[in-house]
Design a protein around this motif. Structure first.
Motif, mmCIF file in Angstrom:
data_model
loop_
_atom_site.group_PDB
_atom_site.id
_atom_site.type_symbol
_atom_site.label_atom_id
_atom_site.label_comp_id
_atom_site.label_asym_id
_atom_site.label_seq_id
_atom_site.Cartn_x
_atom_site.Cartn_y
_atom_site.Cartn_z
ATOM 1 N N VAL A 1 -28.045 -15.801 -8.316
ATOM 2 C CA VAL A 1 -29.146 -16.600 -9.676
ATOM 3 C C VAL A 1 -30.677 -15.798 -8.479
ATOM 4 O O VAL A 1 -31.337 -15.137 -8.887
ATOM 5 C CB VAL A 1 -29.159 -17.399 -10.248
ATOM 6 C CG1 VAL A 1 -30.349 -17.539 -11.163
ATOM 7 C CG2 VAL A 1 -27.875 -17.354 -10.995
ATOM 8 N N ASN A 2 -30.630 -16.117 -7.688
ATOM 9 C CA ASN A 2 -32.848 -16.718 -6.680
ATOM 10 C C ASN A 2 -32.645 -15.791 -5.636
ATOM 11 O O ASN A 2 -33.244 -15.663 -5.432
ATOM 12 C CB ASN A 2 -32.972 -18.187 -7.073
ATOM 13 C CG ASN A 2 -32.495 -19.229 -8.205
ATOM 14 O OD1 ASN A 2 -33.243 -18.908 -9.159
ATOM 15 N ND2 ASN A 2 -31.998 -19.677 -8.246
ATOM 16 N N GLU A 3 -31.243 -15.486 -5.391
ATOM 17 C CA GLU A 3 -31.674 -14.290 -4.267
ATOM 18 C C GLU A 3 -30.510 -12.948 -3.554
ATOM 19 O O GLU A 3 -29.489 -13.239 -4.713
ATOM 20 C CB GLU A 3 -31.726 -15.588 -3.057
ATOM 21 C CG GLU A 3 -29.977 -16.323 -2.672
ATOM 22 C CD GLU A 3 -30.228 -16.824 -1.680
ATOM 23 O OE1 GLU A 3 -30.188 -16.793 -0.147
ATOM 24 O OE2 GLU A 3 -30.144 -18.420 -1.472
ATOM 25 N N ASP A 4 -31.097 -12.314 -3.003
ATOM 26 C CA ASP A 4 -29.962 -11.455 -2.688
ATOM 27 C C ASP A 4 -29.153 -12.043 -1.395
ATOM 28 O O ASP A 4 -29.113 -11.814 -0.159
ATOM 29 C CB ASP A 4 -30.134 -10.498 -2.266
ATOM 30 C CG ASP A 4 -30.103 -8.784 -2.089
ATOM 31 O OD1 ASP A 4 -28.761 -8.949 -2.493
ATOM 32 O OD2 ASP A 4 -30.873 -8.122 -2.046
ATOM 33 N N GLY A 5 -27.315 -11.800 -1.790
ATOM 34 C CA GLY A 5 -27.254 -11.142 -1.122
ATOM 35 C C GLY A 5 -26.922 -10.812 0.520
ATOM 36 O O GLY A 5 -26.145 -11.528 0.937
ATOM 37 N N LEU A 6 -27.368 -9.535 -0.203
ATOM 38 C CA LEU A 6 -27.226 -8.795 0.940
ATOM 39 C C LEU A 6 -28.177 -8.822 2.113
ATOM 40 O O LEU A 6 -28.578 -8.520 3.209
ATOM 41 C CB LEU A 6 -27.810 -7.103 0.418
ATOM 42 C CG LEU A 6 -27.150 -6.308 -0.390
ATOM 43 C CD1 LEU A 6 -27.120 -5.468 -1.269
ATOM 44 C CD2 LEU A 6 -25.305 -6.166 -0.180
ATOM 45 N N ARG A 7 -29.378 -9.430 2.176
ATOM 46 C CA ARG A 7 -29.820 -10.304 2.695
ATOM 47 C C ARG A 7 -28.733 -10.742 4.343
ATOM 48 O O ARG A 7 -29.444 -10.746 4.545
ATOM 49 C CB ARG A 7 -30.920 -11.190 2.154
ATOM 50 C CG ARG A 7 -31.782 -11.816 3.753
ATOM 51 C CD ARG A 7 -33.079 -10.499 3.885
ATOM 52 N NE ARG A 7 -33.972 -10.390 2.555
ATOM 53 C CZ ARG A 7 -34.631 -9.147 3.360
ATOM 54 N NH1 ARG A 7 -34.401 -8.661 4.519
ATOM 55 N NH2 ARG A 7 -34.976 -7.886 2.105
ATOM 56 N N LEU A 8 -28.256 -11.443 3.730
ATOM 57 C CA LEU A 8 -27.124 -12.934 4.925
ATOM 58 C C LEU A 8 -26.079 -11.473 4.883
ATOM 59 O O LEU A 8 -25.703 -11.281 6.340
ATOM 60 C CB LEU A 8 -26.404 -13.523 3.520
ATOM 61 C CG LEU A 8 -25.202 -14.320 4.059
ATOM 62 C CD1 LEU A 8 -26.301 -15.647 5.573
ATOM 63 C CD2 LEU A 8 -24.528 -14.887 3.776
ATOM 64 N N CYS A 9 -25.763 -10.214 4.313
ATOM 65 C CA CYS A 9 -25.438 -9.641 5.130
ATOM 66 C C CYS A 9 -25.599 -8.771 6.263
ATOM 67 O O CYS A 9 -25.276 -9.132 7.346
ATOM 68 C CB CYS A 9 -24.944 -8.253 4.335
ATOM 69 S SG CYS A 9 -24.341 -8.826 2.724
ATOM 70 N N SER A 10 -27.159 -8.673 5.666
ATOM 71 C CA SER A 10 -27.793 -7.918 7.368
ATOM 72 C C SER A 10 -28.395 -9.331 8.180
ATOM 73 O O SER A 10 -28.065 -8.889 9.388
ATOM 74 C CB SER A 10 -29.436 -7.643 6.436
ATOM 75 O OG SER A 10 -30.182 -7.130 8.002
ATOM 76 N N GLN A 11 -28.321 -10.646 7.963
ATOM 77 C CA GLN A 11 -28.781 -10.938 9.155
ATOM 78 C C GLN A 11 -27.433 -12.130 9.755
ATOM 79 O O GLN A 11 -27.791 -11.441 10.674
ATOM 80 C CB GLN A 11 -28.964 -12.723 7.998
ATOM 81 C CG GLN A 11 -30.566 -12.162 7.777
ATOM 82 C CD GLN A 11 -30.834 -13.477 7.017
ATOM 83 O OE1 GLN A 11 -29.952 -14.355 6.087
ATOM 84 N NE2 GLN A 11 -32.393 -14.132 7.036
ATOM 85 N N LEU A 12 -26.363 -11.384 9.388
ATOM 86 C CA LEU A 12 -24.992 -11.558 10.186
ATOM 87 C C LEU A 12 -25.056 -10.596 11.035
ATOM 88 O O LEU A 12 -24.551 -10.980 11.940
ATOM 89 C CB LEU A 12 -24.098 -11.996 9.193
ATOM 90 C CG LEU A 12 -24.147 -13.442 8.123
ATOM 91 C CD1 LEU A 12 -22.541 -13.137 6.993
ATOM 92 C CD2 LEU A 12 -23.444 -14.081 9.283
ATOM 93 N N ARG A 13 -25.104 -9.303 10.467
ATOM 94 C CA ARG A 13 -25.041 -8.169 11.724
ATOM 95 C C ARG A 13 -26.269 -8.446 12.579
ATOM 96 O O ARG A 13 -25.662 -7.174 13.231
ATOM 97 C CB ARG A 13 -25.166 -6.881 10.820
ATOM 98 C CG ARG A 13 -23.774 -6.592 10.136
ATOM 99 C CD ARG A 13 -22.515 -6.710 10.809
ATOM 100 N NE ARG A 13 -21.763 -6.892 10.321
ATOM 101 C CZ ARG A 13 -20.569 -7.525 9.734
ATOM 102 N NH1 ARG A 13 -20.636 -9.116 10.800
ATOM 103 N NH2 ARG A 13 -19.004 -7.543 9.612
ATOM 104 N N SER A 14 -26.960 -8.888 12.313
ATOM 105 C CA SER A 14 -28.091 -8.908 13.278
ATOM 106 C C SER A 14 -27.852 -10.379 14.957
ATOM 107 O O SER A 14 -28.655 -9.978 15.923
ATOM 108 C CB SER A 14 -29.948 -9.029 12.911
ATOM 109 O OG SER A 14 -29.877 -10.748 12.255
ATOM 110 N N HIS A 15 -27.161 -11.088 14.645
ATOM 111 C CA HIS A 15 -27.197 -11.610 15.045
ATOM 112 C C HIS A 15 -25.863 -11.592 16.376
ATOM 113 O O HIS A 15 -24.541 -11.768 15.359
ATOM 114 C CB HIS A 15 -27.302 -13.459 14.363
ATOM 115 C CG HIS A 15 -27.977 -14.284 14.345
ATOM 116 N ND1 HIS A 15 -29.035 -14.704 14.424
ATOM 117 C CD2 HIS A 15 -28.778 -13.909 13.072
ATOM 118 C CE1 HIS A 15 -29.954 -14.775 14.581
ATOM 119 N NE2 HIS A 15 -30.075 -15.053 12.919
ATOM 120 N N GLU A 16 -26.527 -11.775 17.594
ATOM 121 C CA GLU A 16 -24.705 -11.637 18.359
ATOM 122 C C GLU A 16 -23.585 -12.302 17.610
ATOM 123 O O GLU A 16 -22.397 -11.609 17.914
ATOM 124 C CB GLU A 16 -25.570 -11.845 19.978
ATOM 125 C CG GLU A 16 -23.909 -10.879 21.008
ATOM 126 C CD GLU A 16 -23.456 -10.224 21.040
ATOM 127 O OE1 GLU A 16 -22.823 -9.997 21.183
ATOM 128 O OE2 GLU A 16 -24.805 -8.895 20.456
#
Length: 464
Positions: free
Chosen positions: A210-225
């Motif tokens: 409802v309040n945020e975009d789940g794709l943001r988490l996808c991007s963050q997960l792929r940016s961390h080793e």
């Protein structure tokens, strides 16, 4: 991204339509019109992905997929079933047969191209690990990893991001059927924090928050080793294909449509968990093979293969920086007498202790290697002839001055000595081969001089 795509369908217009769409996107398309022909093309042409019709006479798509997955030579090739069947049970059957996805005709172009590109990227990564495993297998140092379907999918650690209590309960209860440990959170920030502090096998991300975009988490997960290789399974509303395509582009591995069918969710989660564990097995095998290929199994120090690869680079750097590199060659005096008197088990104990004493009495960046038998080499970066003589004499004393404690009956301690030869390089024209040869010649001179002594190559006085 270009790739070789095998399109399999017994209806010619369907083949032509898919081939035309893929060709416009610069894919290389090959075709087959029945199950046996498809299996032949898979082996002969090594496609990067298979788009497979289900309803074919004789051998249907389910059987073709099962055969591809059961063959270690082809199991890594992604398979997408493309069919008019739209029943959830058919999708689940296809996923359980090993399919990576199940697209319903008429195929949506956005979903098709996003899925193909995502799976081809995955295959390229898996191909690299399989190639490394094959190389290791040729060395004979590891066994092959088996098949993807042999991997366990149970007792996985799963993180779910979902802010709908109803959907969260359904997802959690379903995933726990495989005895999984399921953590749940309702915000991306909490999910990222948990992902970075836990070892996960799967992350399930809702794109209907409802309040945020789940794709943001996808991007963050792929940016961390730490989380880069963790599979991501998206949960999306039916028809929201633009978000699906973006998620796959960001690195998500799969998606399931809401309202969620429990069996389909379970099948897709199992596929991702299996793939992660198979990839981890490939990586572990490679790291093990690398260690086994470059270290001596008895003593734990490096072996000749590592020296042959490392010394030329080290010498090249020494020449460029005009800093010398020293080589000590040494072997155990009268080692055959040790083996003949006490047996090879005691000889192995002596070899291990010699290696340990050498390692303890050198700098952390110096290198000790066993060349074979009782012969060892020490490589000392940034070390001139005078310093090398000091190190060699100290090493000789550390071995000779303290008797070796062994397990032989009637011989709790035995005396061991070594003879050492030294060479120093770092001038233009020096090679690893000449450096080792000169140290070896000095070693033999030490043996001719009565053993338990250090002899430097004649050039050291000039080089120093």
């Amino acid at each position: 991204m270009s790739a070789r795509v095998l399109v399999v369908d017994d209806v010619l217009p369907n083949v032509k339509l898919l081939a035309a769409k893929l060709t416009r996107e610069y894919f290389n398309v090959i075709t087959a019109f029945n199950g046996p022909e498809a299996l032949e093309m898979v082996h002969r042409e090594s496609p990067d992905i298979v788009l497979l019709d289900v309803m074919m006479p004789g051998m249907d798509g389910f059987e073709v997929c099962e055969r591809i997955r059961s063959d270690p030579a082809t199991m890594h090739i992604p398979v997408v079933m493309v069919t008019a069947l739209s029943d959830v049970a058919d999708r689940v059957r296809g996923l359980e047969a090993g399919a990576d996805d199940f697209l319903t005709k008429p195929v949506n172009d956005i979903a098709l191209f996003a899925r193909v590109r995502s799976l081809v990227r995955l295959k390229m990564m898996m191909d690299e690990w399989r190639l490394r495993e094959n190389t290791s297998g040729q060395f004979g140092v590891i066994e092959r990893s088996g098949t993807l379907l042999n991997e366990s999918f149970e007792r996985a650690r799963i993180l779910v991001l979902e802010d709908s209590a109803l959907d969260l309960d359904k997802v959690t209860e379903t995933l726990q059927r495989d005895h999984n440990s399921v953590m749940a959170t309702d915000t991306g920030a909490k999910a990222l924090e948990r992902a970075l502090t836990n070892e996960l096998d799967l992350v399930v991300v809702s794109l209907t928050l409802v309040n945020e975009d789940g794709l943001r988490l996808c991007s963050q997960l792929r940016s961390h080793e730490r989380t880069r290789q963790v599979p991501i399974l998206l949960m999306v509303d039916e028809g929201d294909l633009n978000h699906v395509a973006k998620g796959l582009e960001l690195g998500a591995n799969d998606y399931v449509i809401k309202p969620i069918d429990r069996n389909e969710l379970l099948a897709r989660a199992r596929t991702q968990i299996r793939r992660k564990r198979y990839q981890e097995r490939l990586r572990a095998n490679y790291e093990q093979s690398l260690s086994m290929a470059l270290t001596d199994s008895l003593t734990g120090v490096f072996n000749r293969r590592y020296v042959n690869a490392h010394l030329p680079r080290l010498l090249e750097r020494a020449i460029d920086s005009q800093k010398p590199v020293a080589v000590l060659m040494f072997d155990i005096d009268h080692f055959k007498v040790v083996n003949d008197s006490y047996g090879h088990t005691i000889g192995d104990e002596v070899l291990r202790e010699v290696s340990a004493r050498a390692s303890r009495n050198l700098r952390t960046f110096d290198l000790v290697a066993r060349l074979g038998g009782e012969e060892f080499i020490v490589i000392l970066p940034d070390t001139d002839g005078e310093a090398a003589l000091i190190v060699a004499e100290r090493l000789r004393q550390r071995i000779a001055d303290v008797p070796f404690t062994v397990s032989a009956v009637g011989a709790d301690e035995i005396s061991v000595t070594v003879s050492i030869g030294i060479s120093v390089g770092g001038r233009l024209g020096d090679t690893a081969e000449t450096l080792i040869r000169r140290a070896d010649e000095a070693l033999y001179e030490a043996k001719r001089s009565g053993r338990n002594c250090v002899i430097a190559d004649a050039r050291i006085a000039i080089d120093g």
